[in-house]
Design a protein around this motif. Structure first.
Motif, PDB file in Angstrom:
ATOM      1  N   GLU A 136      30.565  11.888   1.905  1.00 20.54           N
ATOM      2  CA  GLU A 136      30.314  12.985   0.967  1.00 20.54           C
ATOM      3  C   GLU A 136      31.544  13.768   0.525  1.00 20.54           C
ATOM      4  OE1 GLU A 136      27.601  13.433  -0.489  1.00 20.54           O
ATOM      5  OE2 GLU A 136      26.059  12.479   0.732  1.00 20.54           O
ATOM      6  N   CYS A 137      32.642  13.687   1.246  1.00 18.14           N
ATOM      7  CA  CYS A 137      33.807  14.501   0.881  1.00 18.14           C
ATOM      8  C   CYS A 137      34.349  14.069  -0.489  1.00 18.14           C
ATOM      9  CB  CYS A 137      34.892  14.373   1.942  1.00 18.14           C
ATOM     10  SG  CYS A 137      36.311  15.466   1.644  1.00 18.14           S
ATOM     11  N   ALA A 170      41.509   1.998 -11.769  1.00 21.57           N
ATOM     12  CA  ALA A 170      42.166   3.275 -11.524  1.00 21.57           C
ATOM     13  C   ALA A 170      42.110   3.661 -10.058  1.00 21.57           C
ATOM     14  CB  ALA A 170      41.516   4.368 -12.368  1.00 21.57           C
ATOM     15  N   LEU A 171      41.154   3.139  -9.302  1.00 22.98           N
ATOM     16  CA  LEU A 171      41.070   3.465  -7.882  1.00 22.98           C
ATOM     17  C   LEU A 171      42.313   3.003  -7.144  1.00 22.98           C
ATOM     18  CD1 LEU A 171      39.587   4.570  -5.442  1.00 22.98           C
ATOM     19  CD2 LEU A 171      38.401   2.378  -5.241  1.00 22.98           C
ATOM     20  N   ASP A 172      42.776   1.782  -7.418  1.00 19.50           N
ATOM     21  CA  ASP A 172      43.992   1.286  -6.778  1.00 19.50           C
ATOM     22  C   ASP A 172      45.195   2.157  -7.142  1.00 19.50           C
ATOM     23  OD1 ASP A 172      43.029  -0.825  -5.273  1.00 19.50           O
ATOM     24  OD2 ASP A 172      43.130  -2.230  -6.939  1.00 19.50           O
ATOM     25  N   GLN A 173      45.259   2.595  -8.380  1.00 19.83           N
ATOM     26  CA  GLN A 173      46.350   3.465  -8.809  1.00 19.83           C
ATOM     27  C   GLN A 173      46.288   4.803  -8.085  1.00 19.83           C
ATOM     28  OE1 GLN A 173      45.830   3.577 -13.043  1.00 19.83           O
ATOM     29  NE2 GLN A 173      46.255   1.384 -13.299  1.00 19.83           N
ATOM     30  N   ASN A 174      45.066   5.288  -7.853  1.00 20.68           N
ATOM     31  CA  ASN A 174      44.890   6.539  -7.133  1.00 20.68           C
ATOM     32  C   ASN A 174      45.308   6.381  -5.666  1.00 20.68           C
ATOM     33  OD1 ASN A 174      44.215   9.241  -7.019  1.00 20.68           O
ATOM     34  ND2 ASN A 174      42.045   8.886  -6.655  1.00 20.68           N
ATOM     35  N   SER A 271      37.305   3.958  -1.171  1.00 18.30           N
ATOM     36  CA  SER A 271      35.952   3.906  -0.623  1.00 18.30           C
ATOM     37  C   SER A 271      35.106   2.800  -1.224  1.00 18.30           C
ATOM     38  CB  SER A 271      35.254   5.249  -0.827  1.00 18.30           C
ATOM     39  OG  SER A 271      35.143   5.542  -2.198  1.00 18.30           O
ATOM     40  N   VAL A 272      35.566   2.171  -2.311  1.00 21.87           N
ATOM     41  CA  VAL A 272      34.787   1.072  -2.874  1.00 21.87           C
ATOM     42  C   VAL A 272      35.639  -0.171  -3.109  1.00 21.87           C
ATOM     43  CG1 VAL A 272      33.090   2.566  -3.991  1.00 21.87           C
ATOM     44  CG2 VAL A 272      35.130   1.870  -5.255  1.00 21.87           C
ATOM     45  N   ALA A 273      36.890  -0.190  -2.655  1.00 23.20           N
ATOM     46  CA  ALA A 273      37.738  -1.367  -2.863  1.00 23.20           C
ATOM     47  C   ALA A 273      37.228  -2.535  -2.037  1.00 23.20           C
ATOM     48  CB  ALA A 273      39.187  -1.047  -2.489  1.00 23.20           C
ATOM     49  N   LYS A 301      38.301   8.504  -2.814  1.00 20.22           N
ATOM     50  CA  LYS A 301      37.120   8.210  -3.625  1.00 20.22           C
ATOM     51  C   LYS A 301      37.530   7.813  -5.048  1.00 20.22           C
ATOM     52  CE  LYS A 301      33.682   9.520  -0.797  1.00 20.22           C
ATOM     53  NZ  LYS A 301      34.397  10.162   0.302  1.00 20.22           N
ATOM     54  N   PRO A 302      36.657   7.067  -5.739  1.00 20.91           N
ATOM     55  CA  PRO A 302      36.936   6.740  -7.143  1.00 20.91           C
ATOM     56  C   PRO A 302      36.817   7.976  -8.017  1.00 20.91           C
ATOM     57  CG  PRO A 302      34.750   5.981  -6.512  1.00 20.91           C
ATOM     58  CD  PRO A 302      35.413   6.441  -5.258  1.00 20.91           C
TER      59      PRO A 302
END
Length: 313
Positions: A136-137, A170-174, A271-273, A301-302
């Protein structure tokens, strides 16, 4: 974006010495404001005043003041370094909910949360509150274990640029951006790892696939290398760089091996990779990775993630 605000979840009764060392190091390196947050609750006190709401409220307020006084000495090292630090204590039965609500109010850039360690096996034990906070965070969550960081912090970004499903790149970039922020704050070095697995030869029964197995393996490897190279280009890294590791193994085994081999202090993962924490929200074998991982873990998180926990009931 720099690290401007750090929220630290302090649990009563825990040994917070190592947690405070890590917070202080991050705050000193980033110049961030620190907020020490503690969610307290005493079931016996609550039961004693169950039918006297006025007395219960006074008792809760007194208990909160007592906890605040206990936390006050933790601020001394920050004050000595002129680091902006505050304390916030609340009375709440459910720790994870209280922390997320504090996040929504304080709007920190990251949260530090210490996880318990098994005294005999040396593994960290994630309880229900830990998993709820992980789910949830809404901001990056650094899960801190009872292991000191090295002098030059070794930070690794676990990325997966070759997605099987429609997950934003963008998740990987984050992930890489947050790993870079930690490296800057700790004056450490950035490492990147990616793992993938090819279908084992033993489970292929189609004669055409068996014949073409080597070519299929080569194609899969090439696709992963090319995708990783494209992701790393803005960071001046290539797949041949010493700081980059590509493992052709099942993700759980690859992550555990890599963290030990590279002496990683903090592993930053999404969290979703697919190759890292894709199944964390449904409680699959990644739980064993988190338990056995000999490093702190930052869960990112994404973009656009919204927690199901709201600021107010």
């Amino acid at each position: 974006m720099d690290i401007g605000r750090i929220l630290v979840n302090i649990e009563q009764g825990n040994d917070n010495h190592l947690l405070m060392e890590k917070v202080l190091r991050l705050a000193e390196g980033s110049g961030a404001k620190v907020e020490l947050f503690c969610c307290c609750y005493n079931a016996s006190l609550y039961s004693s005043y169950l039918f006297d709401k006025t007395s219960l409220r006074r008792a809760e307020e007194a208990y909160v003041r007592h906890v605040e006084a206990e936390l006050e000495p933790l601020t001394m090292p920050f004050n000595e370094l002129n680091i902006d630090v505050d304390i916030d204590v609340c009375w709440h039965r459910h720790q994870a909910e209280a922390v997320v609500r504090k996040v929504l109010r304080f709007e920190p850039d990251m949260v530090l949360h210490s996880v318990k360690q098994h005294s005999r096996l040396g593994h960290s034990i994630f309880d229900q509150a830990d998993w709820q906070l992980i789910r949830e965070c809404p901001v990056p969550l650094l899960l801190v274990k009872q292991k000191a960081w090295s002098d030059g912090g070794h930070v690794a970004a676990a990325v997966d640029p070759f997605h099987e499903c429609d997950v934003p790149a963008a998740l990987d970039q984050n992930i890489l951006a947050w790993a870079s922020r930690l490296v800057q704050a700790l004056e450490g070095d950035l490492k990147v790892m990616h793992s993938f697995s090819v279908l084992p030869h033993s489970v292929i029964f189609d004669e055409h696939l068996v014949t073409d197995f080597e070519r299929m393996q080569h194609t899969v490897r090439t696709l992963h290398v090319e995708a990783l190279a494209k992701l790393l280009q803005p960071y001046g890294l290539t797949t041949d760089s010493p700081a980059v590791t590509l493992k052709e193994k099942e993700p759980r085994q690859a992550i555990l091996e890599y963290v030990n081999e590279a002496h990683i202090d903090i592993l930053v993962a999404g969290s979703v990779a697919r190759g890292v924490l894709d199944r964390i929200l449904v409680g699959s074998t990644i739980e064993r990775v988190l338990d056995e991982l000999h490093a702190d873990l930052m869960v990112v998180k994404p973009a656009g993630f919204i927690s199901s926990i709201k600021e107010t009931d």
